[in-house]
Design a protein around this motif. Structure first.
Motif, PDB file in Angstrom:
ATOM      1  N   THR A  63      -8.580  11.331  -6.380  1.00 29.00           N
ATOM      2  CA  THR A  63      -8.652  12.090  -5.890  1.00 29.00           C
ATOM      3  C   THR A  63      -8.451  13.531  -6.858  1.00 29.00           C
ATOM      4  O   THR A  63      -8.547  14.636  -6.749  1.00 29.00           O
ATOM      5  CB  THR A  63      -7.793  13.305  -4.775  1.00 29.00           C
ATOM      6  OG1 THR A  63      -6.457  13.471  -4.854  1.00 29.00           O
ATOM      7  CG2 THR A  63      -7.634  12.405  -2.778  1.00 29.00           C
ATOM      8  N   GLY A  64      -7.308  13.051  -7.681  1.00 31.79           N
ATOM      9  CA  GLY A  64      -7.416  13.990  -9.141  1.00 31.79           C
ATOM     10  C   GLY A  64      -5.645  14.527  -9.254  1.00 31.79           C
ATOM     11  O   GLY A  64      -5.316  14.956  -9.532  1.00 31.79           O
ATOM     12  N   GLN A  65      -4.741  14.083  -7.535  1.00 25.90           N
ATOM     13  CA  GLN A  65      -3.809  15.172  -7.239  1.00 25.90           C
ATOM     14  C   GLN A  65      -2.609  14.211  -7.357  1.00 25.90           C
ATOM     15  O   GLN A  65      -2.796  13.083  -7.196  1.00 25.90           O
ATOM     16  CB  GLN A  65      -3.810  15.910  -5.840  1.00 25.90           C
ATOM     17  CG  GLN A  65      -5.297  16.551  -5.347  1.00 25.90           C
ATOM     18  CD  GLN A  65      -4.986  17.016  -3.841  1.00 25.90           C
ATOM     19  OE1 GLN A  65      -4.731  16.793  -3.647  1.00 25.90           O
ATOM     20  NE2 GLN A  65      -6.073  18.162  -3.920  1.00 25.90           N
ATOM     21  N   THR A  66      -1.892  14.845  -7.938  1.00 24.99           N
ATOM     22  CA  THR A  66      -0.230  14.431  -8.131  1.00 24.99           C
ATOM     23  C   THR A  66       0.930  14.672  -7.197  1.00 24.99           C
ATOM     24  O   THR A  66       0.665  15.416  -6.458  1.00 24.99           O
ATOM     25  CB  THR A  66       0.130  14.577  -9.615  1.00 24.99           C
ATOM     26  OG1 THR A  66      -0.558  14.548 -10.627  1.00 24.99           O
ATOM     27  CG2 THR A  66       1.432  13.439  -9.835  1.00 24.99           C
ATOM     28  N   ILE A  80       0.592  -1.081  -0.189  1.00 22.57           N
ATOM     29  CA  ILE A  80       0.189   0.153  -0.108  1.00 22.57           C
ATOM     30  C   ILE A  80       1.302   1.240  -0.157  1.00 22.57           C
ATOM     31  O   ILE A  80       0.748   2.318  -0.861  1.00 22.57           O
ATOM     32  CB  ILE A  80      -0.903  -0.337   1.268  1.00 22.57           C
ATOM     33  CG1 ILE A  80      -2.038  -0.715   0.811  1.00 22.57           C
ATOM     34  CG2 ILE A  80      -1.721   1.468   1.516  1.00 22.57           C
ATOM     35  CD1 ILE A  80      -2.886  -1.302   1.847  1.00 22.57           C
ATOM     36  N   GLY A  81       1.799   1.320   0.686  1.00 21.43           N
ATOM     37  CA  GLY A  81       2.967   2.344   0.887  1.00 21.43           C
ATOM     38  C   GLY A  81       3.366   3.081  -0.305  1.00 21.43           C
ATOM     39  O   GLY A  81       3.854   3.874  -0.916  1.00 21.43           O
ATOM     40  N   LEU A  82       3.782   1.909  -1.432  1.00 21.39           N
ATOM     41  CA  LEU A  82       4.843   2.070  -2.832  1.00 21.39           C
ATOM     42  C   LEU A  82       3.621   2.685  -3.762  1.00 21.39           C
ATOM     43  O   LEU A  82       3.688   2.967  -4.506  1.00 21.39           O
ATOM     44  CB  LEU A  82       5.115   0.084  -3.141  1.00 21.39           C
ATOM     45  CG  LEU A  82       6.247   0.241  -3.901  1.00 21.39           C
ATOM     46  CD1 LEU A  82       7.439   1.287  -3.803  1.00 21.39           C
ATOM     47  CD2 LEU A  82       6.296  -0.926  -4.432  1.00 21.39           C
ATOM     48  N   GLY A  83       2.456   2.002  -3.558  1.00 16.46           N
ATOM     49  CA  GLY A  83       1.400   2.483  -4.390  1.00 16.46           C
ATOM     50  C   GLY A  83       0.298   3.570  -4.252  1.00 16.46           C
ATOM     51  O   GLY A  83      -0.407   3.557  -4.883  1.00 16.46           O
ATOM     52  N   TRP A  84       0.563   3.683  -3.434  1.00 14.34           N
ATOM     53  CA  TRP A  84      -0.474   5.319  -2.234  1.00 14.34           C
ATOM     54  C   TRP A  84      -0.403   5.893  -3.276  1.00 14.34           C
ATOM     55  O   TRP A  84      -1.637   6.749  -3.197  1.00 14.34           O
ATOM     56  CB  TRP A  84       0.227   5.655  -0.891  1.00 14.34           C
ATOM     57  CG  TRP A  84      -1.419   5.734  -0.172  1.00 14.34           C
ATOM     58  CD1 TRP A  84      -0.869   7.756   0.118  1.00 14.34           C
ATOM     59  CD2 TRP A  84      -2.241   5.460   0.272  1.00 14.34           C
ATOM     60  NE1 TRP A  84      -2.300   8.085   0.332  1.00 14.34           N
ATOM     61  CE2 TRP A  84      -2.828   6.682   0.740  1.00 14.34           C
ATOM     62  CE3 TRP A  84      -3.204   4.413  -0.021  1.00 14.34           C
ATOM     63  CZ2 TRP A  84      -4.524   6.864   0.691  1.00 14.34           C
ATOM     64  CZ3 TRP A  84      -4.502   4.399   0.532  1.00 14.34           C
ATOM     65  CH2 TRP A  84      -4.966   5.696   0.939  1.00 14.34           C
ATOM     66  N   SER A  85       0.285   6.463  -3.162  1.00 13.34           N
ATOM     67  CA  SER A  85       0.733   7.560  -5.128  1.00 13.34           C
ATOM     68  C   SER A  85      -0.807   7.852  -5.565  1.00 13.34           C
ATOM     69  O   SER A  85      -1.295   8.426  -6.125  1.00 13.34           O
ATOM     70  CB  SER A  85       2.148   8.451  -5.812  1.00 13.34           C
ATOM     71  OG  SER A  85       2.798   8.385  -4.102  1.00 13.34           O
ATOM     72  N   HIS A  86      -0.358   6.266  -6.543  1.00 10.60           N
ATOM     73  CA  HIS A  86      -1.013   5.814  -7.740  1.00 10.60           C
ATOM     74  C   HIS A  86      -2.946   5.983  -6.940  1.00 10.60           C
ATOM     75  O   HIS A  86      -3.639   6.457  -8.035  1.00 10.60           O
ATOM     76  CB  HIS A  86      -0.766   5.015  -7.634  1.00 10.60           C
ATOM     77  CG  HIS A  86       0.485   4.868  -9.320  1.00 10.60           C
ATOM     78  ND1 HIS A  86       1.354   5.025  -9.833  1.00 10.60           N
ATOM     79  CD2 HIS A  86       1.728   4.373  -8.598  1.00 10.60           C
ATOM     80  CE1 HIS A  86       2.173   5.457  -9.822  1.00 10.60           C
ATOM     81  NE2 HIS A  86       2.939   4.482  -9.261  1.00 10.60           N
ATOM     82  N   VAL A  87      -3.373   5.715  -5.496  1.00  5.32           N
ATOM     83  CA  VAL A  87      -4.316   4.976  -5.271  1.00  5.32           C
ATOM     84  C   VAL A  87      -5.143   6.636  -5.231  1.00  5.32           C
ATOM     85  O   VAL A  87      -6.133   7.092  -5.422  1.00  5.32           O
ATOM     86  CB  VAL A  87      -4.407   4.859  -4.125  1.00  5.32           C
ATOM     87  CG1 VAL A  87      -6.072   4.220  -3.042  1.00  5.32           C
ATOM     88  CG2 VAL A  87      -3.528   3.147  -4.673  1.00  5.32           C
ATOM     89  N   ARG A  88      -4.079   7.594  -4.540  1.00  5.26           N
ATOM     90  CA  ARG A  88      -4.589   8.972  -4.285  1.00  5.26           C
ATOM     91  C   ARG A  88      -4.808   9.714  -5.775  1.00  5.26           C
ATOM     92  O   ARG A  88      -5.773  10.776  -5.515  1.00  5.26           O
ATOM     93  CB  ARG A  88      -3.607   9.926  -3.487  1.00  5.26           C
ATOM     94  CG  ARG A  88      -3.241  10.672  -3.147  1.00  5.26           C
ATOM     95  CD  ARG A  88      -2.592  11.596  -2.299  1.00  5.26           C
ATOM     96  NE  ARG A  88      -2.562  12.999  -2.138  1.00  5.26           N
ATOM     97  CZ  ARG A  88      -1.928  13.785  -1.617  1.00  5.26           C
ATOM     98  NH1 ARG A  88      -2.030  13.786  -0.362  1.00  5.26           N
ATOM     99  NH2 ARG A  88      -3.125  15.474  -1.164  1.00  5.26           N
TER     100      ARG A  88
END
Length: 131
Positions: free
Chosen positions: A121-124, A109-117
């Motif tokens: 949310t549409g935020q990078t 989850i930590g490795l892929g959280w940016s992709h989920v977020r």
């Protein structure tokens, strides 16, 4: 690479390092590491690089609080399954596999959280450039 793939990669990293069977890095080093010291050091360094990648990404994306929250969710899930009689915790091997699953889920989850977020949310997320 999807979230499940990241979780599987984290699970493989953890399971290769240690698991309740005789086929893992820790047992191999204890039994044969002295005879194959150069191979043991090389394999250990490769595992260390994997841990650094996963831990750094996890701590940067969800932080220590996120790690504690995810582990708490898995602990509560195991507690519920135990209370419902679905899971018995008297088997040490099963407990180790459960711990490996929970820890690998945190790392995945930590490795892929940016992709989920970004998907939610549409935020990078952008790393700091002044490192």
């Amino acid at each position: 690479m999807g979230l499940v793939t990241r979780w599987l990669a984290a699970f493989v990293l953890l399971a290769v390092t240690f698991n309740p069977t005789a086929y893992n890095y820790v047992v191999w080093v204890q039994d044969y590491g002295a005879a194959n010291l150069s191979v043991a050091v090389l394999a250990g360094l490769i595992l260390l690089v994997g841990y650094i990648i996963f831990l750094r990404a996890t701590l940067r994306s969800i932080g220590a609080v996120g790690v504690v929250l995810i582990l708490s969710i898995f602990a509560a899930l195991i507690w519920v399954l135990y209370d419902l009689g679905v899971l018995a915790l008297d088997n040490d091997s099963l407990n180790i596999w459960l711990a490996l699953g929970a820890l690998s889920a945190v790392l995945g989850i930590g490795l892929g959280w940016s992709h989920v977020r970004r998907a939610v949310t549409g935020q990078t997320d952008v790393d700091d450039l002044d490192e």
